[in-house]
Design a protein around this motif. Structure first.
Motif: not given
Length: 307
Positions: A96-101, A118-126, A140-143, A240-247
């Motif tokens: 479903l996560a990949a299909g959302s892309a 796309c508010a989905v998981r699992p993530p994909g960029h790794h 996901n984003v590559a697909i 690829s919207a990752g938000f884990d660089a937040h302080h």
């Protein structure tokens, strides 16, 4: 046209255990903040669809999906690496996560929406061409990017990644495909330490030392991403919207905030407006403090929607 918001409740079925940071709570927190602020009412809301094996094969090795299916447990969890576990519903959620892309890409290309998140998981960029890793099974984003390249009007695309971890999987998939530019900011040295020193004209790696602040991040984007994107002139832009660089995020040591996510989203929208007819597909990656994740996503979507 409203920004499209794509998600699915079944993305919450992927569960690697109560102590794992990539948990179903992440999407629940996002939904709660969007509902509380009323932003959700301003968006076109769609449910994710399943990706097909043929669509997965656009970005992954022919046996990648089969290998994952062979490891899928009937109960409990099975680890594919020290960070990444499969439970019985994991590949259902990943599909479903990949299909959302795919859905987002097709909708943007059909002119039915300017952009989509796309508010989905699992993530994909790794997820690399032939290997799952780092909480990710399908990229996901590559697909989505490969789907875009099937369209007769799309000759070049760009993927930009501001997750705190380097997008090794995306780089692995596109390192020898010059039609796709990959721009990434990430903490360095830090996980996953793969493809960070690769030299390709279409790979723009921007490592940031631990404890980097907003000004450093913005300078990296302006001096490295922006000229590269202007030269590449993408017909469509993926985030690829990752938000884990937040302080406030516990997973790393970069000190960004919601205003930085608004700023970079606005900059990317300006690029897309000039070169890509405004076409943007954004897909959730990391973000492991549910509160800072949810408010960062709100800032990102609010900007995409023009508020």
């Amino acid at each position: 046209m409203a920004t499209t918001f794509i998600t699915h409740d079944d993305c919450g079925l992927h569960n690697m255990g109560p102590e794992h940071p990539e948990s179903p709570i992440r999407l629940l927190a996002i939904r709660k903040v969007l509902e509380r602020t009323g932003l959700i009412q301003q968006l076109e809301k769609l449910e994710s669809v399943h990706v097909t094996p043929e669509q997965i094969a656009m970005a992954h090795a022919s046996l990648h999906q089969k290998r994952l299916e062979m490891k899928l447990p009937s109960e409990g969890v099975v680890y594919t690496d020290e960070d990444t576990a499969l439970c019985p519903d994991s590949l259902h959620a990943a599909s479903l996560a990949a299909g959302s892309a795919i859905l987002a890409t097709n909708r943007v290309l059909a002119g039915k929406t300017n952009n989509a998140f796309c508010a989905v998981r699992p993530p994909g960029h790794h997820a690399e061409h032939n290997a799952p890793m780092g909480f990710c099974f399908f990229n996901n984003v590559a697909i989505g990017a490969m789907q875009a390249l099937q369209h007769p009007d799309i000759n070049r695309v760009a993927i930009v990644d501001f997750d705190v971890h380097h997008c090794n999987g995306t780089v692995d998939i596109f390192k020898d495909i010059p039609e796709v530019m990959v721009c990434s900011t990430f903490q360095h040295p830090y996980y996953p330490e793969r493809y960070t020193d690769i030299k390709r004209p279409n790979i723009i790696n921007c490592p940031m030392p631990a404890y980097s602040e907003s000004a450093f991040f913005r300078n990296m984007v302006e001096t490295n991403w922006l000229p590269a994107l202007q030269n590449h002139k993408p017909d469509m832009l993926f985030i690829s919207a990752g938000f884990d660089a937040h302080h406030e995020d516990p997973m790393a040591d970069i000190n960004l905030n919601e205003d930085d996510y608004r700023w970079v989203t606005k900059l990317l929208m300006d690029v897309a407006r000039v070169y890509s007819q405004g076409r943007i597909v954004s897909v959730l990656e990391g973000g492991y403090n549910p509160v800072s994740l949810a408010f960062s996503v709100e800032a990102h979507i609010e900007t995409l929607a023009g508020y």
